[in-house]
Design a protein around this motif. Structure first.
Motif, PDB file in Angstrom:
ATOM      1  N   HIS A  77     -12.381  -7.014   2.043  1.00  0.00           N
ATOM      2  CA  HIS A  77     -11.814  -8.033   2.567  1.00  0.00           C
ATOM      3  C   HIS A  77     -10.586  -8.297   3.236  1.00  0.00           C
ATOM      4  O   HIS A  77     -10.459  -8.722   5.142  1.00  0.00           O
ATOM      5  CB  HIS A  77     -11.058  -9.620   1.455  1.00  0.00           C
ATOM      6  CG  HIS A  77     -12.482 -10.625   0.698  1.00  0.00           C
ATOM      7  ND1 HIS A  77     -13.157 -11.103   1.553  1.00  0.00           N
ATOM      8  CD2 HIS A  77     -12.536 -10.183   0.165  1.00  0.00           C
ATOM      9  CE1 HIS A  77     -14.353 -11.904   0.562  1.00  0.00           C
ATOM     10  NE2 HIS A  77     -14.047 -10.751  -0.219  1.00  0.00           N
ATOM     11  N   THR A  78     -10.275  -6.939   3.283  1.00  0.00           N
ATOM     12  CA  THR A  78      -9.049  -6.218   4.184  1.00  0.00           C
ATOM     13  C   THR A  78     -10.214  -6.410   5.370  1.00  0.00           C
ATOM     14  O   THR A  78      -8.965  -6.865   6.762  1.00  0.00           O
ATOM     15  CB  THR A  78      -8.421  -5.453   3.833  1.00  0.00           C
ATOM     16  OG1 THR A  78      -7.556  -5.739   2.677  1.00  0.00           O
ATOM     17  CG2 THR A  78      -7.802  -4.430   4.907  1.00  0.00           C
ATOM     18  N   ASP A 128     -10.729  -9.557   7.473  1.00  0.00           N
ATOM     19  CA  ASP A 128      -9.391 -10.215   7.825  1.00  0.00           C
ATOM     20  C   ASP A 128      -9.378  -9.336   9.410  1.00  0.00           C
ATOM     21  O   ASP A 128      -8.885 -10.794  10.277  1.00  0.00           O
ATOM     22  CB  ASP A 128      -8.534 -10.277   6.989  1.00  0.00           C
ATOM     23  CG  ASP A 128      -8.529 -10.537   5.995  1.00  0.00           C
ATOM     24  OD1 ASP A 128      -9.960 -11.647   5.938  1.00  0.00           O
ATOM     25  OD2 ASP A 128      -8.038 -10.810   4.568  1.00  0.00           O
ATOM     26  N   ARG A 184      -4.089  -2.235   1.789  1.00  0.00           N
ATOM     27  CA  ARG A 184      -4.387  -3.089   2.440  1.00  0.00           C
ATOM     28  C   ARG A 184      -4.495  -2.766   3.356  1.00  0.00           C
ATOM     29  O   ARG A 184      -5.025  -3.209   5.591  1.00  0.00           O
ATOM     30  CB  ARG A 184      -4.655  -4.714   2.256  1.00  0.00           C
ATOM     31  CG  ARG A 184      -5.677  -4.632   1.000  1.00  0.00           C
ATOM     32  CD  ARG A 184      -5.629  -6.145   0.471  1.00  0.00           C
ATOM     33  NE  ARG A 184      -5.989  -6.869   1.658  1.00  0.00           N
ATOM     34  CZ  ARG A 184      -6.206  -8.952   1.691  1.00  0.00           C
ATOM     35  NH1 ARG A 184      -5.772  -8.556   0.568  1.00  0.00           N
ATOM     36  NH2 ARG A 184      -6.676  -9.051   2.875  1.00  0.00           N
ATOM     37  N   ALA A 203      -6.048  -1.774   7.027  1.00  0.00           N
ATOM     38  CA  ALA A 203      -6.517  -3.147   8.144  1.00  0.00           C
ATOM     39  C   ALA A 203      -6.083  -2.084   9.366  1.00  0.00           C
ATOM     40  O   ALA A 203      -6.660  -2.557  11.093  1.00  0.00           O
ATOM     41  CB  ALA A 203      -5.616  -3.859   8.239  1.00  0.00           C
ATOM     42  N   TYR A 219      -5.577  -8.442  -6.520  1.00  0.00           N
ATOM     43  CA  TYR A 219      -5.337  -8.564  -5.184  1.00  0.00           C
ATOM     44  C   TYR A 219      -3.970  -8.498  -4.763  1.00  0.00           C
ATOM     45  O   TYR A 219      -3.826  -8.029  -2.950  1.00  0.00           O
ATOM     46  CB  TYR A 219      -6.447 -10.001  -5.204  1.00  0.00           C
ATOM     47  CG  TYR A 219      -7.505  -9.860  -6.064  1.00  0.00           C
ATOM     48  CD1 TYR A 219      -7.995  -8.957  -5.782  1.00  0.00           C
ATOM     49  CD2 TYR A 219      -8.272 -11.706  -6.183  1.00  0.00           C
ATOM     50  CE1 TYR A 219      -9.410  -8.975  -6.446  1.00  0.00           C
ATOM     51  CE2 TYR A 219      -9.360 -11.590  -6.642  1.00  0.00           C
ATOM     52  CZ  TYR A 219      -9.974 -10.171  -6.732  1.00  0.00           C
ATOM     53  OH  TYR A 219     -11.030 -10.157  -7.695  1.00  0.00           O
ATOM     54  N   MET A 258      -1.508  -3.816  -1.764  1.00  0.00           N
ATOM     55  CA  MET A 258      -1.153  -5.193  -0.272  1.00  0.00           C
ATOM     56  C   MET A 258      -0.910  -3.584   0.770  1.00  0.00           C
ATOM     57  O   MET A 258      -1.144  -3.680   1.554  1.00  0.00           O
ATOM     58  CB  MET A 258       0.085  -5.963  -0.311  1.00  0.00           C
ATOM     59  CG  MET A 258      -0.349  -6.937  -1.181  1.00  0.00           C
ATOM     60  SD  MET A 258      -1.577  -7.528  -0.590  1.00  0.00           S
ATOM     61  CE  MET A 258      -0.692  -8.042   0.793  1.00  0.00           C
TER      62      MET A 258
END
Length: 406
Positions: free
Chosen positions: A116-117, A120, A337, A341, A328, A334
């Motif tokens: 999902h990173t 996004d 992530r 990203a 998560y 994080m």
């Protein structure tokens, strides 16, 4: 020559009256002759399995980046687990197992590298051009981006398989035309429905509904398993969820002193069993109440017929809350992530500046002259199709420094 459909493996089980009928499908966008040995839903499932997109799931993140270890789930292993649960539910409810399996196998095709990173990150850079949605991307893959057949782009799946892919989480448009999921309906879905209407205001078939709830059951369970393996979760944390606390007590009382890996597995198998049996019980009662006499009656119902009971829905929310707070949103997750990203964002801008860098893209020679919006969508397609490893390796080739993802 004539064939006995059941003797040839079409399935000897009697389907319920409300199941999708593979012999009465609404057809394909591009008409094709029937197969003498496979139903249309079997053919859909087989086409899905043989795609490049399906193979790429092997090297795409579910929750933990591949570098974390070989035993964590990937998109592919998650998809296989979803398909197994979907088939079990379909069989119990006398649905078409092949359609349920096909929807389960295709439901994550549109996911980007890095889970999902990645989604996004792509949504952020593509927002001026309609954004990015993994469900819409799955539709683009099976209707346009897979280039395998001489007569058409995509896989030319049946209407029922496409409907299940797009609407497995429920209607996208409410009775008065509003979007049911907060944001606008993704542009690729609207564009496709203008040519091949998937009836976005109705529910999908029961086969698609069991595939959707199978997805929840699978990741609710295996994310706990992977979380325990990673150390981000500890058994004491599971006690935050009364349902999980009861399962742990049950296993401990029956097998005192059981070694940790077996203890974990005993909890997980009981969790899956309890959730599957809950869905079957709820669906049977809902079917009894609604009395659908066809698959279209299921679509016209004012509620999802294959989902959790209210009690299990509370447990589902509690498990999701646990996973978000403990895994998560874990500081280390994080950090990874953010680095992941930045890799996709860097690649997006590099490809927008010089589309020739997209080696192997089938329209690479024409992209540079396209309007910015069309060029951005092609770049988004290219990035979404990458595996984790390919994205990392490409970034290392194009940039002086690549962030660490472990």
């Amino acid at each position: 020559m004539t064939f006995d459909r059941y003797a040839l493996g079409f399935g000897a089980g009697q389907r319920a009256i409300y199941a999708s009928d593979p012999w009465a499908t609404r057809g394909r966008l591009f008409p094709e002759p029937e197969s003498p040995t496979r139903s249309d839903f079997q053919r859909d499932r087989d086409r899905i399995v043989h795609t490049t997109a399906f193979r790429r799931l092997k090297h795409k993140t579910q929750v933990f980046i591949a570098a974390d270890g070989d035993h964590y789930r990937t998109r592919l292993t998650h998809t296989i687990e979803v398909a197994q649960i979907a088939r079990a539910l379909a069989r119990a409810l006398k649905l078409d197992e092949d359609l349920a399996e096909g929807v389960a196998l295709v439901h994550d095709f549109g996911h980007t590298p890095f889970g999902h990173t990645g989604e996004d990150a792509l949504h952020e850079v593509l927002e001026p051009f309609g954004g990015f949605d993994h469900n819409a991307q799955s539709l683009r893959i099976v209707t346009k981006l897979e280039r395998r057949y001489a007569d058409f782009d995509g896989l030319n799946l049946t209407w029922e398989s496409l409907e299940g892919l797009v609407k497995h989480n429920g209607p996208l448009i409410g009775p008065t035309g509003e979007c049911t999921h907060g944001d606008d309906v993704p542009r690729p879905i609207l564009e496709y429905c203008a040519v091949h209407d998937l009836e976005l205001s109705s529910f999908a078939s029961l086969e698609a509904q069991v595939a959707a709830i199978a997805d929840d059951i699978a990741y609710n369970t295996h994310d706990i398993d992977d979380g325990l393996r990673s150390g981000y979760l500890e058994f004491e944390m599971l006690e935050e969820v009364p349902f999980l606390a009861r399962l742990m007590k049950e296993v401990h009382d029956r097998y005192p002193g059981l070694e940790e890996p077996r203890f974990t597995h005993e909890i997980m198998r009981r969790q899956i069993t309890a959730m599957v049996e809950d869905v079957i019980g709820y669906a049977q009662q809902a079917i009894h109440d609604e009395r659908p006499e066809s698959a279209d009656d299921v679509r016209k119902a004012h509620r999802c017929l294959a989902t959790f009971s209210e009690e299990m829905a509370v447990t589902d929310r509690q498990i999701k809350k646990l996973l978000f707070s403990r895994i998560y949103r874990h500081p280390e997750v994080m950090r990874v992530r953010a680095n992941a990203a930045s890799i996709l964002t860097d690649l997006y801008h590099a490809y927008m500046d010089d589309p020739q860098l997209m080696q192997g893209h089938y329209w690479v020679d024409r992209i540079a002259t396209m309007p910015e919006s069309a060029r951005a969508r092609h770049v988004g397609d290219y990035l979404a199709g990458m595996t984790d490893n390919y994205a990392i390796d490409t970034h290392r080739r194009l940039f002086d420094h690549t962030p660490e993802l472990r």
